[in-house]
Design a protein around this motif. Structure first.
Motif, PDB file in Angstrom:
ATOM      1  N   ASP A  38       0.992   5.806  -9.152  1.00 41.62           N
ATOM      2  CA  ASP A  38       2.036   5.803  -8.113  1.00 41.62           C
ATOM      3  C   ASP A  38       1.521   5.601  -6.692  1.00 41.62           C
ATOM      4  N   TYR A  39       0.398   6.233  -6.330  1.00 43.52           N
ATOM      5  CA  TYR A  39      -0.086   6.134  -4.950  1.00 43.52           C
ATOM      6  C   TYR A  39      -1.427   5.416  -4.902  1.00 43.52           C
ATOM      7  N   ASP A  40      -1.625   4.677  -3.803  1.00 49.19           N
ATOM      8  CA  ASP A  40      -2.851   3.895  -3.645  1.00 49.19           C
ATOM      9  C   ASP A  40      -3.890   4.594  -2.776  1.00 49.19           C
ATOM     10  N   LEU A  41      -3.420   5.386  -1.813  1.00 45.65           N
ATOM     11  CA  LEU A  41      -4.344   6.081  -0.916  1.00 45.65           C
ATOM     12  C   LEU A  41      -3.722   7.414  -0.520  1.00 45.65           C
ATOM     13  N   VAL A  42      -4.533   8.460  -0.608  1.00 48.53           N
ATOM     14  CA  VAL A  42      -4.078   9.805  -0.274  1.00 48.53           C
ATOM     15  C   VAL A  42      -5.005  10.385   0.782  1.00 48.53           C
ATOM     16  N   ILE A  43      -4.456  11.092   1.747  1.00 50.44           N
ATOM     17  CA  ILE A  43      -5.258  11.853   2.706  1.00 50.44           C
ATOM     18  C   ILE A  43      -4.851  13.312   2.591  1.00 50.44           C
ATOM     19  N   ALA A  44      -5.828  14.176   2.329  1.00 53.46           N
ATOM     20  CA  ALA A  44      -5.546  15.595   2.100  1.00 53.46           C
ATOM     21  C   ALA A  44      -6.743  16.429   2.548  1.00 53.46           C
ATOM     22  N   ASP A  45      -6.651  17.749   2.352  1.00 48.38           N
ATOM     23  CA  ASP A  45      -7.713  18.659   2.782  1.00 48.38           C
ATOM     24  C   ASP A  45      -8.840  18.753   1.761  1.00 48.38           C
ATOM     25  N   ASP A  51       1.343  20.523  -3.283  1.00 48.93           N
ATOM     26  CA  ASP A  51       2.407  19.608  -3.704  1.00 48.93           C
ATOM     27  C   ASP A  51       1.820  18.248  -4.055  1.00 48.93           C
ATOM     28  N   MET A  52       0.877  17.794  -3.241  1.00 49.71           N
ATOM     29  CA  MET A  52       0.227  16.516  -3.490  1.00 49.71           C
ATOM     30  C   MET A  52      -0.495  16.528  -4.833  1.00 49.71           C
ATOM     31  N   LEU A  53      -1.259  17.591  -5.086  1.00 55.29           N
ATOM     32  CA  LEU A  53      -2.015  17.668  -6.334  1.00 55.29           C
ATOM     33  C   LEU A  53      -1.076  17.696  -7.538  1.00 55.29           C
ATOM     34  N   ALA A  54      -0.002  18.440  -7.443  1.00 58.06           N
ATOM     35  CA  ALA A  54       0.968  18.507  -8.538  1.00 58.06           C
ATOM     36  C   ALA A  54       1.546  17.119  -8.835  1.00 58.06           C
ATOM     37  N   LYS A  55       1.795  16.356  -7.789  1.00 62.98           N
ATOM     38  CA  LYS A  55       2.326  15.003  -7.967  1.00 62.98           C
ATOM     39  C   LYS A  55       1.304  14.102  -8.644  1.00 62.98           C
ATOM     40  N   LEU A  56       0.051  14.191  -8.229  1.00 62.02           N
ATOM     41  CA  LEU A  56      -0.992  13.381  -8.861  1.00 62.02           C
ATOM     42  C   LEU A  56      -1.169  13.768 -10.322  1.00 62.02           C
ATOM     43  N   PHE A  95      -8.769   9.331  -0.101  1.00 60.90           N
ATOM     44  CA  PHE A  95      -9.317   8.947  -1.396  1.00 60.90           C
ATOM     45  C   PHE A  95      -8.325   8.045  -2.130  1.00 60.90           C
ATOM     46  N   VAL A  96      -8.854   7.308  -3.115  1.00 64.82           N
ATOM     47  CA  VAL A  96      -8.038   6.409  -3.932  1.00 64.82           C
ATOM     48  C   VAL A  96      -7.805   7.065  -5.286  1.00 64.82           C
ATOM     49  N   PRO A  97      -6.555   7.331  -5.662  1.00 61.61           N
ATOM     50  CA  PRO A  97      -6.279   7.950  -6.967  1.00 61.61           C
ATOM     51  C   PRO A  97      -6.827   7.111  -8.118  1.00 61.61           C
ATOM     52  N   SER A  98      -7.095   7.768  -9.228  1.00 58.06           N
ATOM     53  CA  SER A  98      -7.804   7.136 -10.349  1.00 58.06           C
ATOM     54  C   SER A  98      -7.100   5.909 -10.913  1.00 58.06           C
ATOM     55  N   LYS A  99      -5.769   5.885 -10.881  1.00 56.37           N
ATOM     56  CA  LYS A  99      -5.031   4.754 -11.436  1.00 56.37           C
ATOM     57  C   LYS A  99      -4.142   4.119 -10.362  1.00 56.37           C
ATOM     58  N   LEU A 152       0.855  -1.181   0.000  1.00 55.54           N
ATOM     59  CA  LEU A 152       0.000   0.000   0.000  1.00 55.54           C
ATOM     60  C   LEU A 152       0.894   1.233   0.000  1.00 55.54           C
ATOM     61  N   ASN A 153       0.767   2.019  -1.037  1.00 57.98           N
ATOM     62  CA  ASN A 153       1.520   3.265  -1.133  1.00 57.98           C
ATOM     63  C   ASN A 153       0.647   4.392  -0.606  1.00 57.98           C
ATOM     64  N   LEU A 154       0.940   4.799   0.636  1.00 53.70           N
ATOM     65  CA  LEU A 154       0.141   5.806   1.344  1.00 53.70           C
ATOM     66  C   LEU A 154       0.830   7.168   1.234  1.00 53.70           C
ATOM     67  N   TYR A 155       0.050   8.186   0.867  1.00 53.94           N
ATOM     68  CA  TYR A 155       0.603   9.523   0.623  1.00 53.94           C
ATOM     69  C   TYR A 155      -0.196  10.551   1.411  1.00 53.94           C
ATOM     70  N   THR A 156       0.435  11.157   2.410  1.00 51.23           N
ATOM     71  CA  THR A 156      -0.256  12.153   3.238  1.00 51.23           C
ATOM     72  C   THR A 156       0.789  12.966   3.993  1.00 51.23           C
ATOM     73  N   TRP A 157       0.348  13.750   4.984  1.00 49.43           N
ATOM     74  CA  TRP A 157       1.308  14.474   5.807  1.00 49.43           C
ATOM     75  C   TRP A 157       2.035  13.505   6.735  1.00 49.43           C
ATOM     76  N   ASP A 158       3.125  13.963   7.274  1.00 49.65           N
ATOM     77  CA  ASP A 158       3.876  13.165   8.239  1.00 49.65           C
ATOM     78  C   ASP A 158       3.072  13.031   9.540  1.00 49.65           C
ATOM     79  N   GLY A 159       3.193  11.874  10.183  1.00 51.96           N
ATOM     80  CA  GLY A 159       2.603  11.686  11.511  1.00 51.96           C
ATOM     81  C   GLY A 159       1.097  11.642  11.555  1.00 51.96           C
TER      82      GLY A 159
END
Length: 352
Positions: free
Chosen positions: A82-89, A70-75, A265-269, A35-42
């Motif tokens: 690249d990422y399986d699950l993202v937590i953001a605002d 930064d997260m949106l630019a990466k997506l 959320f789960v990114p589209s790909k 699981l590639n998790l992408y969010t803030w630290d901690g």
């Protein structure tokens, strides 16, 4: 005979090669249990991450960003890979969904989706609750010293009480502070009506005599020290104030809460969308969710988890049953935003 043996040997080598290839494929499949998790630290206690890995065999690879942008630019760069699950605002999730970078959740794989508190569902960034799982809410609230304040504070309007002259500290977020003036008038934080915003500005000026401090960082220090008797604070500041001074009280304004939501959320790909759904199912379990919120320090968005939050943290992590109204502070028109800025500057001048 030798030719026959040679043919059989070649066939055997081919069979063994195929078996190796198949086994290699099996190992490769096992390697994909991640699981590639992408969010803030901690954002999670280590025991929750370890518990998920131990139970499912899915290895978590945790990457973090500093800013939602930064997260949106990466997506955008990876087109939802690249990422399986993202937590953001909330506000950035709205943009990600509009850009087609988020896939709809398969709720058949999240049997406990119903645990989510309805207060935090159906919001502007995901009105149909198809794409996201809320993971914590930030709610600015009033904290006051009942031993000094001669009445029970139950509303934003109470901050205007003359007995609080020169005794209130507030955060420096102008949309939120302008917004509480709007709420006392029965209006939305996000109104685009310029006349209504101007009227709220006049109302806000009337609050100036009561304001002792306008500060965005460590505002809780002023209520902890007793320099002020009431304060309007961010969630993290409310928690710090109550930890330092258990005698303080929190008021949930009857005009309705203003809040922001972090959501998963789960990114589209997403390469491992199944693992993402497994993780969402896992963290929505009431006991697991309670551990997450106690660690995170934001308001619990899982209704079923509330009973598992320790008694000494319930006051700072659980919104009372009586609170049923809430509104996210959203982006508004440039003209309305500019007017808010002008009102804020005028208000600060009145407070000097």
């Amino acid at each position: 005979m030798k030719k026959e043996i040679k043919k059989r040997a070649v066939a055997l080598i081919l069979i063994m090669t195929c078996m190796v290839a198949l086994c290699g494929g099996c190992n490769k499949s096992e390697d994909k249990k991640e699981l590639n998790l992408y969010t803030w630290d901690g954002m999670f206690p280590q025991e929750v991450l370890d518990g998920f890995e131990d139970e499912t065999g899915v290895k978590i690879y945790y990457s973090n960003f500093d800013y939602d942008e930064d997260m949106l630019a990466k997506l955008e760069e990876t087109k939802g890979e690249d990422y399986d699950l993202v937590i953001a605002d909330d506000y950035i999730i709205e943009l990600a969904i509009k850009e087609g970078l988020v896939q709809k959740l398969d709720k058949t794989k999240i049997s406990n989706f119903g645990n989510i508190n309805s207060l935090y569902q159906g919001q502007f960034y995901d009105e149909t609750n198809e794409y996201t799982v809320p993971y914590g809410a930030g709610i600015p609230l009033i904290v006051y010293d009942p031993a000094v304040v001669g009445f029970e504070i139950t509303s934003y309007e109470d901050l205007w009480n003359e007995s609080l002259k020169d005794s209130v500290a507030i955060i420096g977020n102008y949309r939120v502070v302008d917004g509480i003036a709007l709420k006392t008038m029965g209006e939305s934080f996000n109104t685009e009506d310029l006349d209504v915003i101007r009227a709220a500005g006049e109302k806000l000026k009337e609050l100036a005599p009561n304001i002792r401090v306008i500060n965005d960082n460590n505002t809780q220090d002023f209520i902890i020290s007793g320099e002020v008797s009431a304060a309007f604070l961010y969630t993290s500041q409310v928690n710090l104030a109550l930890q330092a001074r258990p005698d303080l009280k929190v008021a949930y304004p009857k005009e309705g809460l203003g809040f922001g939501i972090m959501a998963a959320f789960v990114p589209s790909k997403a390469p491992n969308a199944d693992a993402a759904h497994q993780f969402l199912e896992y963290i929505l379990r009431p006991e697991v969710s309670a551990k997450c919120f106690e660690f995170l320090g934001y308001y619990c968005t899982n209704k079923a988890a509330e009973e598992f939050i320790s008694d000494d943290l319930k006051d700072v992590l659980v919104v009372p049953e009586s609170v049923t109204e809430g509104e996210i502070v959203q982006n508004i028109s440039e003209e309305a935003e500019q007017l808010h800025s002008e009102i804020w500057n005028a208000f600060k001048s009145e407070c000097d």
